[in-house]
Design a protein around this motif. Structure first.
Motif, PDB file in Angstrom:
ATOM      1  N   SER A 143      29.050  25.528  12.253  1.00  9.47           N
ATOM      2  CA  SER A 143      27.897  25.401  13.146  1.00  9.47           C
ATOM      3  C   SER A 143      26.713  24.802  12.384  1.00  9.47           C
ATOM      4  N   PRO A 144      26.226  23.627  12.828  1.00  8.66           N
ATOM      5  CA  PRO A 144      25.082  23.010  12.134  1.00  8.66           C
ATOM      6  C   PRO A 144      23.867  23.935  12.106  1.00  8.66           C
ATOM      7  N   MET A 145      23.697  24.688  13.185  1.00  5.83           N
ATOM      8  CA  MET A 145      22.536  25.564  13.243  1.00  5.83           C
ATOM      9  C   MET A 145      22.628  26.691  12.206  1.00  5.83           C
ATOM     10  N   MET A 146      23.793  27.296  12.145  1.00  3.17           N
ATOM     11  CA  MET A 146      23.976  28.381  11.175  1.00  3.17           C
ATOM     12  C   MET A 146      23.877  27.847   9.749  1.00  3.17           C
ATOM     13  N   GLN A 150      22.177  25.265   8.774  1.00  5.07           N
ATOM     14  CA  GLN A 150      20.770  24.975   8.479  1.00  5.07           C
ATOM     15  C   GLN A 150      20.004  26.265   8.168  1.00  5.07           C
ATOM     16  N   LEU A 151      20.308  27.304   8.927  1.00  2.00           N
ATOM     17  CA  LEU A 151      19.651  28.597   8.679  1.00  2.00           C
ATOM     18  C   LEU A 151      19.978  29.121   7.280  1.00  2.00           C
ATOM     19  N   LEU A 177      18.301  26.959   4.644  1.00  2.00           N
ATOM     20  CA  LEU A 177      16.865  27.272   4.600  1.00  2.00           C
ATOM     21  C   LEU A 177      16.612  28.571   3.837  1.00  2.00           C
ATOM     22  N   ARG A 216      15.141  29.114  -0.712  1.00  2.00           N
ATOM     23  CA  ARG A 216      14.019  29.879  -1.267  1.00  2.00           C
ATOM     24  C   ARG A 216      14.323  30.372  -2.669  1.00  2.00           C
ATOM     25  N   LYS A 263      26.341  38.483  11.377  1.00  5.86           N
ATOM     26  CA  LYS A 263      25.407  37.706  12.190  1.00  5.86           C
ATOM     27  C   LYS A 263      24.741  38.617  13.220  1.00  5.86           C
ATOM     28  N   PRO A 264      23.531  38.384  13.685  1.00  5.22           N
ATOM     29  CA  PRO A 264      22.665  37.301  13.243  1.00  5.22           C
ATOM     30  C   PRO A 264      22.156  37.536  11.825  1.00  5.22           C
ATOM     31  N   ILE A 265      22.180  36.478  11.039  1.00  4.13           N
ATOM     32  CA  ILE A 265      21.811  36.630   9.629  1.00  4.13           C
ATOM     33  C   ILE A 265      20.298  36.731   9.468  1.00  4.13           C
ATOM     34  N   GLN A 266      19.909  37.399   8.421  1.00  5.14           N
ATOM     35  CA  GLN A 266      18.488  37.486   8.080  1.00  5.14           C
ATOM     36  C   GLN A 266      18.322  37.000   6.645  1.00  5.14           C
ATOM     37  N   ALA A 267      17.354  36.123   6.467  1.00  4.86           N
ATOM     38  CA  ALA A 267      17.178  35.472   5.162  1.00  4.86           C
ATOM     39  C   ALA A 267      17.074  36.480   4.003  1.00  4.86           C
ATOM     40  N   PRO A 268      16.253  37.527   4.100  1.00  7.04           N
ATOM     41  CA  PRO A 268      16.150  38.457   2.965  1.00  7.04           C
ATOM     42  C   PRO A 268      17.484  39.103   2.599  1.00  7.04           C
ATOM     43  N   GLU A 291       7.041  37.642   4.746  1.00 12.63           N
ATOM     44  CA  GLU A 291       8.491  37.441   4.811  1.00 12.63           C
ATOM     45  C   GLU A 291       8.935  37.317   6.267  1.00 12.63           C
ATOM     46  N   GLU A 315      10.429  34.082   8.117  1.00 10.45           N
ATOM     47  CA  GLU A 315      11.703  34.159   8.832  1.00 10.45           C
ATOM     48  C   GLU A 315      11.533  33.608  10.254  1.00 10.45           C
ATOM     49  N   VAL A 325      14.441  25.837  12.977  1.00 13.56           N
ATOM     50  CA  VAL A 325      15.864  25.534  13.199  1.00 13.56           C
ATOM     51  C   VAL A 325      16.135  25.369  14.686  1.00 13.56           C
ATOM     52  N   GLN A 384      17.535  21.965  16.164  1.00 11.29           N
ATOM     53  CA  GLN A 384      18.873  21.916  16.758  1.00 11.29           C
ATOM     54  C   GLN A 384      18.829  21.567  18.245  1.00 11.29           C
ATOM     55  N   ARG A 421      25.909  24.247  23.686  1.00 10.88           N
ATOM     56  CA  ARG A 421      26.401  25.015  22.524  1.00 10.88           C
ATOM     57  C   ARG A 421      25.234  25.463  21.642  1.00 10.88           C
ATOM     58  N   GLU A 430      24.200  29.198  20.738  1.00  9.62           N
ATOM     59  CA  GLU A 430      24.141  29.636  19.334  1.00  9.62           C
ATOM     60  C   GLU A 430      22.762  30.157  18.950  1.00  9.62           C
ATOM     61  N   GLY A 445      22.531  33.519  20.440  1.00 12.77           N
ATOM     62  CA  GLY A 445      23.460  34.453  19.792  1.00 12.77           C
ATOM     63  C   GLY A 445      23.080  34.758  18.357  1.00 12.77           C
ATOM     64  N   GLN A 446      22.780  33.717  17.605  1.00 11.41           N
ATOM     65  CA  GLN A 446      22.554  33.900  16.166  1.00 11.41           C
ATOM     66  C   GLN A 446      21.134  34.312  15.817  1.00 11.41           C
ATOM     67  N   LEU A 447      20.189  33.790  16.553  1.00  9.33           N
ATOM     68  CA  LEU A 447      18.797  34.088  16.191  1.00  9.33           C
ATOM     69  C   LEU A 447      18.219  35.270  16.954  1.00  9.33           C
ATOM     70  N   LEU A 450      23.355  42.280  21.596  1.00 13.38           N
ATOM     71  CA  LEU A 450      24.345  42.916  20.714  1.00 13.38           C
ATOM     72  C   LEU A 450      24.046  44.411  20.595  1.00 13.38           C
TER      73      LEU A 450
END
Lengths: 127, 290
Positions: A13-16, A18-19, A22, A26, A108-113, B115, B119, B126, B130, B142, B146, B149-151, B241
């Motif tokens: 996934s390009p979005m994931m 990129q996240l 990013l 850091r 997921k959803p991932i968190q940067a820290p 932080e 974030e 993003v 996107q 899509r 995404e 779902g992801q964010l 979720l």
């Protein structure tokens, strides 16, 4: 500061991707390379040196579990730390990845820290 | 010289030897007494002297002790003074430590805030990147799925688009729910179902419906899709979720961003596809810009 470590992010996934890039950018001591799927990841692993690999599990062509298996069977990459990225509820995939030799997982959803902390922990980066 | 009757012989009458012996006896007695008293006096003086010596020793000891005590008292006074100074220093240091702790706490708190903001900005960046990163309708859908779902942490959703001629909303894509089971929603009719009612209301009013917590009856969110001043559809978030209990600030910002840009992204992708990927000529664009 020049990058001391190199990281491979395998994510379709390009979005994931990129996240993740990013978040990882850091860490100034980390150079990040991207791959679209498991096969692309293996290709990049064959040509470069990587200190850590982050991989999604559900990907076309070659999924993350197969990639983990292939890496652990390869003497050149059997010790490289691997973090798998899973979705909520995919407990079986997570367990399977750990059994195959992955070192850690992120949900997921991932968190940067969280991503940064896990990478620093596995690479033993203090700051 | 005539001798007086009835009287004993006068001294001068006694024999000189006896007188001498008597005198000697008296002298001896006197001397004895004298020397005895002298000896006693000497003894007393010696005793007194000894007593005074002893007293002097005691006094000297006392004096030495007092001198020591005086020195000790001075040392104690010095120590007490030093303790006071140290107490003051301790208070000052504690005050500094508390100040530093407060500063550290503020910095830590601010660090967490920064932080979180970072974030949020990364997610919004993003999402924007996107959302406009593709000119194919399928890819736009899509990406929307995404992003949610992801964010945001959305488990199930649908995207409705307006069928203006038929006065209804049609589902064009979904995640976590079968598209075939989603009904078309007629507009301006008595809608009984609370989910459909929420979707219709969001479309007709242009006001998003975003639930604060978990609600079983209504969708978690309905986001009107804007295209300039028109509403062209609605994104419906049915469920989040399991670990996601409610929307947070950055989620609302992302939903607002989707509401403002997703409609345009869908329409642009569709028109680009219809145009067969042909770029407009520079002349046409220049006329449009005029």
């Amino acid at each position: 500061m020049t990058a001391q470590y190199s990281c491979l992010v395998v994510e379709d996934s390009p979005m994931m991707r990129q996240l993740l890039v990013l978040a990882l950018s850091r860490l100034k001591s980390l150079r990040v390379t991207e791959a679209d799927d498991g096969v692309d990841g293996l290709r990049k692993l064959a040509t470069g040196r990587f200190d850590i690999v982050l991989t999604d599990i559900n990907m076309p062509i070659m999924d993350g579990l197969k990639l983990v298996k292939r890496l652990r069977a390869d003497p050149n990459h059997k010790d490289v730390p691997i973090i798998v990225i899973t979705t909520e509820g995919s407990t079986e995939d997570r367990q399977r990845a750990l059994q195959l030799g992955a070192n850690a997982y992120i949900t997921k959803p991932i968190q940067a820290p969280q991503v940064i902390a896990k990478v620093k922990e596995l690479l033993k980066i203090d700051t | 010289m005539a001798e007086k009757k009835g009287r004993g012989p006068r001294r001068s009458d006694r024999p000189s030897a006896a007188v001498a012996a008597e005198l000697k006896q008296k002298r001896d007695a006197f001397l004895h007494t004298f020397f005895q008293q002298g000896a006693e006096l000497t003894d007393e003086i010696v005793k007194e002297n000894r007593r005074l010596h002893e007293q002097l020793s005691v006094l000297e000891e006392e004096n030495a002790s007092l001198k020591t005590q005086l020195a000790s008292d001075q040392a104690i006074r010095d120590l007490l003074k030093k303790i006071k100074e140290l107490e003051r220093e301790k208070s000052r240091l504690l005050s500094t430590v508390h100040e530093q702790e407060e500063i550290t706490s503020r910095v830590s708190h601010r660090f967490v805030e920064v932080e979180s903001e970072l974030e949020s900005f990364a997610n919004l960046y993003v999402a924007t990147f996107q959302l406009h990163g593709s000119l194919r309708v399928r890819s736009v859908l899509r990406n929307v799925k995404e992003l949610l779902g992801q964010l945001v942490g959305v488990r199930s959703l649908a995207v409705y688009f307006a069928d203006e001629q038929a006065r209804r909303l049609l589902p064009i894509g979904s995640e976590g729910v079968d598209l075939a089971t989603l009904p078309a929603i007629p507009l301006r009719e008595a809608v009984v179902d609370p989910v459909e009612a929420a979707i219709e209301r969001a479309y007709l009013t242009g006001v998003p419906h975003i639930a604060d917590g978990e609600r079983a009856a209504a969708p978690a969110a309905c986001i009107p899709l804007q295209l300039e001043d028109r509403i062209v559809g609605v994104i419906v978030v049915y469920a989040l979720l399991h670990h996601k209990k409610r929307f947070v600030t950055v989620d609302r910002e992302l939903l607002k961003l989707l509401g403002a840009h997703a409609g345009a992204a869908f329409v642009a992708a569709y028109l680009w596809g219809e145009a067969g990927g042909r770029l407009p000529s520079a002349e046409v664009l220049r006329e449009s810009c005029a």
